[in-house]
Design an enzyme around this catalytic site. Structure first.
Site, short mmCIF file in Angstrom:
data_model
loop_
_atom_site.label_atom_id
_atom_site.label_comp_id
_atom_site.label_asym_id
_atom_site.label_seq_id
_atom_site.Cartn_x
_atom_site.Cartn_y
_atom_site.Cartn_z
N SER A 127 0.62 -1.60 0.17
CA SER A 127 -0.35 -0.65 0.65
C SER A 127 1.11 1.52 0.04
CB SER A 127 -1.15 0.30 1.49
OG SER A 127 -1.23 1.21 1.54
N TYR A 140 -2.09 -0.53 10.86
CA TYR A 140 -2.12 -0.64 9.52
C TYR A 140 -0.70 0.04 8.61
CZ TYR A 140 -3.36 -1.76 4.32
OH TYR A 140 -2.83 -1.93 3.13
#
Length: 191
Positions: A127, A140
């Site tokens: 990501s 995250y």
């Protein structure tokens, strides 16, 4: 570039969101076999798809999945979690690391002998949050930053074994995982 046509591909977290799209794209690109790894096997209408019980934090499921896969050319580590947090609960951080970092590591290590045999590839779905933390999911973001470094290290270490390692740095994608977040980093709560 990773060639998919005629190859055996394993996709973790292949039952929804990006994972489901990756399964469909692998089929569209003429993969000979797609192993669809999920915590609980799901049905798929295409005969080239083999569902696998493969929760990335379940070492016994990983072992059984390795036993079920005859050959493997491409491993796509896509399974992951993103929970809203504020870094106040260590358990949330540990949960992100367990799935997003150690789960990817364990699956990669387990399937590495097959990938070495085929001269295959590992593709880790990361990501952009690995570089720019998203305010509402900092655990995250930290886990994806750690996974980016693991990916870079694996790239350097596995090249001598003929295995290429790739990082995919996705931006915001409209999936179940990101349903409640808008692009400014705020969360829309539905009551």
């Amino acid at each position: 570039m990773v060639v998919i046509a005629g190859k055996a591909v394993l996709i973790t977290g292949g039952n929804r969101g990006i994972g489901r799209a990756l399964v469909e794209e692998a089929l569209r690109r003429d993969a000979s076999r797609v192993y669809l790894g999920t915590r609980a096997p799901v049905e798929h209408p295409d005969g080239r798809v083999t569902p696998l019980a493969l929760g990335v934090t379940d070492r016994e499921q990983i072992r059984r999945a390795v036993d079920a896969v005859e050959s493997l050319d491409v491993l796509i580590n896509n399974a992951g979690i993103a929970l809203y947090d504020d870094l106040s609960d260590r358990r949330v951080i540990e949960q992100h690391l367990a799935v997003n970092l150690f789960g990817t590591y364990d699956v990669t290590q387990a399937f590495l002998p097959l990938l070495i045999r085929s001269g295959g590839a590992v593709v880790n779905n990361l990501s952009v949050n690995a570089f720019a933390p998203f305010p509402v999911i900092p655990a995250y973001s930290a886990s994806k930053a750690a996974l980016f470094n693991l990916t870079q290290s694996l790239r350097a270490l596995l090249t001598e074994h003929g295995v290429s390692v790739h990082a995919v740095l996705t931006g915001p994608v409209d999936t179940d995982m990101s349903r409640d977040a808008d692009s400014r980093g705020s969360v829309q709560l539905t009551v």
